[in-house]
Design an enzyme around this catalytic site. Structure first.
Site, PDB file in Angstrom:
ATOM      1  CG  HIS A   7       3.340  15.033   0.214  1.00 32.33           C
ATOM      2  ND1 HIS A   7       1.823  14.829   0.194  1.00 32.33           N
ATOM      3  CD2 HIS A   7       3.389  15.740  -0.927  1.00 32.33           C
ATOM      4  CE1 HIS A   7       1.194  15.100  -1.081  1.00 32.33           C
ATOM      5  NE2 HIS A   7       2.277  15.550  -1.807  1.00 32.33           N
ATOM      6  CB  SER A  44      -8.687 -18.181   2.498  1.00 36.87           C
ATOM      7  OG  SER A  44      -8.066 -17.060   3.013  1.00 36.87           O
ATOM      8  N   GLY A  45      -7.124 -19.216   5.073  1.00 37.02           N
ATOM      9  CA  GLY A  45      -5.810 -19.574   5.633  1.00 37.02           C
ATOM     10  C   GLY A  45      -4.826 -18.247   5.188  1.00 37.02           C
ATOM     11  CE  LYS A  92      -3.093  -8.418   4.255  1.00 39.99           C
ATOM     12  NZ  LYS A  92      -4.010  -9.192   3.564  1.00 39.99           N
ATOM     13  CB  VAL A 100      -3.308 -11.927   6.657  1.00 37.33           C
ATOM     14  CG1 VAL A 100      -3.052 -11.205   8.028  1.00 37.33           C
ATOM     15  CG2 VAL A 100      -1.850 -12.202   6.285  1.00 37.33           C
ATOM     16  CG  ASP A 101      -7.266  -9.679   5.119  1.00 43.72           C
ATOM     17  OD1 ASP A 101      -6.090  -9.453   5.823  1.00 43.72           O
ATOM     18  OD2 ASP A 101      -7.513  -9.368   4.088  1.00 43.72           O
ATOM     19  CB  CYS A 125       0.124  18.331  -1.143  1.00 43.01           C
ATOM     20  SG  CYS A 125       0.931  18.877  -2.766  1.00 43.01           S
ATOM     21  CE1 TYR A 126      -6.516  20.964  -5.820  1.00 43.56           C
ATOM     22  CE2 TYR A 126      -7.734  20.145  -3.979  1.00 43.56           C
ATOM     23  CZ  TYR A 126      -7.711  20.746  -5.150  1.00 43.56           C
ATOM     24  OH  TYR A 126      -9.115  21.244  -5.721  1.00 43.56           O
ATOM     25  CD  GLU A 183       1.403  12.814   3.068  1.00 39.41           C
ATOM     26  OE1 GLU A 183       1.783  13.684   3.825  1.00 39.41           O
ATOM     27  OE2 GLU A 183       0.845  12.809   2.072  1.00 39.41           O
ATOM     28  N   GLY A 242      -3.830  16.306  -3.821  1.00 49.30           N
ATOM     29  CA  GLY A 242      -4.492  15.925  -5.052  1.00 49.30           C
ATOM     30  C   GLY A 242      -3.902  16.367  -6.157  1.00 49.30           C
TER      31      GLY A 242
END
Ligand code: XMP
Length: 508
Positions: A166, A220-221, A364, A223-224, A80-81, A168, A53
């Site tokens: 970090h 909609s065509g 995603k 991905v989701d 970190c924070y 990640e 943060g």
């Protein structure tokens, strides 16, 4: 299912932490630091990660959390924070560092469960101006850098670990290994978050919720919504009706491709509403970008809801909402739920039993993995971002049927050539734009006066900033030759060499 809590203190990498945990086959959920401890206790978390943060822990207005969280007997990792917060909560000292660290830094570590299989010296990503100047009682310092005397500390008796860097971000050489060690050696996870399990479990849940009722999904065509359609089809087959509004502003043959995919590969009712003419009528004479967007958006939902009204038995309403649409911010405004950009306003006269969002827990990349496992074609699963108003924002000025057809042809050639060379995998997004400008040219002995087309291609990780792509000249030459030879009405091709900022990716 095993769960890890990512407690969000406003760091820019909070989503990345959750994604890395999930990449290690453990489900992670993100909650803001304002979440009451009772809610955390009520969940059977295998571990808790405090995110980074931008604040200083000794500033009273900074995000803090009740110290009780460290006494729940659940393993904790502070980043970190989050690392400084653990020191501060347990009576250590956090001060402004004499030297801030930013970027790739060498860390030296000692033996620890957290570092199993990691060499004594490695590169990590640092970004801090405060540091732990005195570790709290009960903690051993197990990592240092030249400018950070306490880069990592641990309290093995209580399973509390804290890292200043970090893990990640990919710049931390062994960051993922370290997270893996935390998850599997410290939290003792078994790794039950796998996409096959997700599909089976979700299909079961959908079946029991939907029963013998109907479900309607707006496709909609993208991905989701495509993956949501695939999942629902597997769960309830013909009880599902997908409504696909084709406003005629999609890429060449895209509408047909979506229809063919879902009618031939999946069991469902598929309703396609072709309404290019209606959209072009509404857009006649309109040149202002915002007005164009507004008209396309408004008309889309008008047509969509009109179609829904025709469905006699409505049952449930399904949407392709995904996890980032639902995450609450940890930046002190946690009461404001992020606007669901996938959520739609429902007219008052239309009633459904409930809303179903089968992808609401997925990022995603996970949605794409599910899509591949369901057998949805790669062209849909790996589709690049495509704006809701479609080619409407890639035709500058008034939109006409002739311009749409010209742009679709040029864009299709660009895509074909990129696919042939495999170069498309290097790009985040690429497309053609029709600026509505004509220029003089020569064809044989004739003077021509025809449209100019712009090619746009960008590389980016997040679309907030983007670089124009350095596409090889010979590839650009092939695309230009083919467009000017094959598309009647275009006599000039230019390549956009502007990054974002100052330009945006799209033109309108
Ligand atoms: P800009 O043009 O703002 O685009 O640099 C950033 C990314 O967002 C996409 N984009 C949209 N996506 N509806 C969408 O779903 C929209 O209206 C829209 N406008 C831009 C754009 O394609 C790029 O990926």
């Amino acid at each position: 299912m095993e769960k890890i809590l990512v407690l969000d203190f406003g760091g820019q990498y909070n989503q990345l932490i959750a994604r890395r945990v999930r990449d290690n086959n453990v489900y992670a959920e993100i909650l803001p630091y304002t979440t009451p401890i009772e809610k955390i206790k009520a969940n059977d978390y295998k571990g808790i990660i405090f995110t980074g943060g931008p604040n200083s822990v000794y500033d009273e207005s900074s995000p803090h959390y009740t110290k009780e969280i460290l006494n729940l007997g659940i393993p904790v990792l502070g980043i970190c924070y989050g690392c400084q917060l653990i020191a501060w909560m347990r009576g250590g000292r956090v001060s402004t560092a004499p030297v801030s660290e930013y970027g790739k830094i060498e860390v030296t570590i000692k033996d620890s469960l957290l570092f199993k299989g990691i060499p004594e010296k490695s590169t990590v990503w640092m970004s801090h101006t405060d540091y732990i100047s005195e570790a709290p009682t009960g903690f051993e310092i197990i990592g240092t850098t030249n400018d950070c005397p306490c880069a990592v500390m641990e309290n093995t008796a209580e399973n509390i670990y804290a890292v200043q860097f970090h893990p990640e971000v990919t710049h931390s050489e062994y960051g993922n290994k370290m997270l893996h060690n935390f998850l599997y050696l410290v939290c003792k996870c078994s790794g039950d978050w796998v996409m096959d399990n997700f599909i089976d479990k979700t299909v079961e849940e959908l079946r029991s919720k939907i029963g013998d009722k109907k479900v309607i999904l707006g496709l909609s065509g993208g991905v989701d919504s495509s993956v949501a359609a695939g999942l629902l089809s597997r769960a309830v087959g013909k009880q599902l009706t997908c409504v696909f509004v084709d406003q005629g502003l999609m890429r060449k043959d895209e509408g047909d491709f979506v229809e063919k995919t879902f009618t031939s590969l999946f069991d469902m009712n598929f309703v396609r509403v072709n309404c290019q003419e209606h959209f072009l009528n509404e857009l006649q004479g309109v040149t202002d970008p915002e007005e164009k967007r507004k008209i396309i958006g408004t008309e889309f939902y008008k047509v969509f809801w009109e179609e829904i009204r025709k469905q006699s038995d409505k049952g449930f309403f399904a949407q392709g909402t995904i996890y980032p649409d639902c995450i609450e911010s940890g930046k002190g405004d946690a009461d404001k739920i992020k606007t669901h950009h996938n959520k739609v306003e429902m007219p008052e006269d239309i009633e459904f039993l409930d809303v179903i969002e089968p992808l609401a827990s997925l990022f995603k990349d996970e949605v794409r993995r599910v899509g591949e496992k369901l057998g949805i074609p790669k062209e849909l699963v790996w589709r690049q971002p495509f704006p809701g108003p479609g080619l409407g924002v890639r035709i500058i000025g008034e939109i006409t049927a002739e311009k749409v057809a010209l742009l679709q042809q040029a864009d299709a050639i660009f895509r074909e050539e990129m696919a042939k060379t495999g170069y498309e995998s290097e790009l985040a997004q690429f497309f053609a734009v029709l600026p509505g400008v004509k220029s003089v040219g020569v064809m044989g002995d004739h003077r021509t006066y025809e449209h100019l087309v712009i090619l746009r291609a960008v590389t980016t990780d997040d679309f907030m900033t983007a670089d124009w792509a350095k596409i090889p000249y010979d590839l650009l030459a092939r695309v230009s030759n083919r467009i000017t030879n094959e598309v009647k009405g275009i006599n000039r091709v230019v390549y956009d060499i502007t990054s974002k900022p100052p330009a945006t990716v799209e033109y309108e």
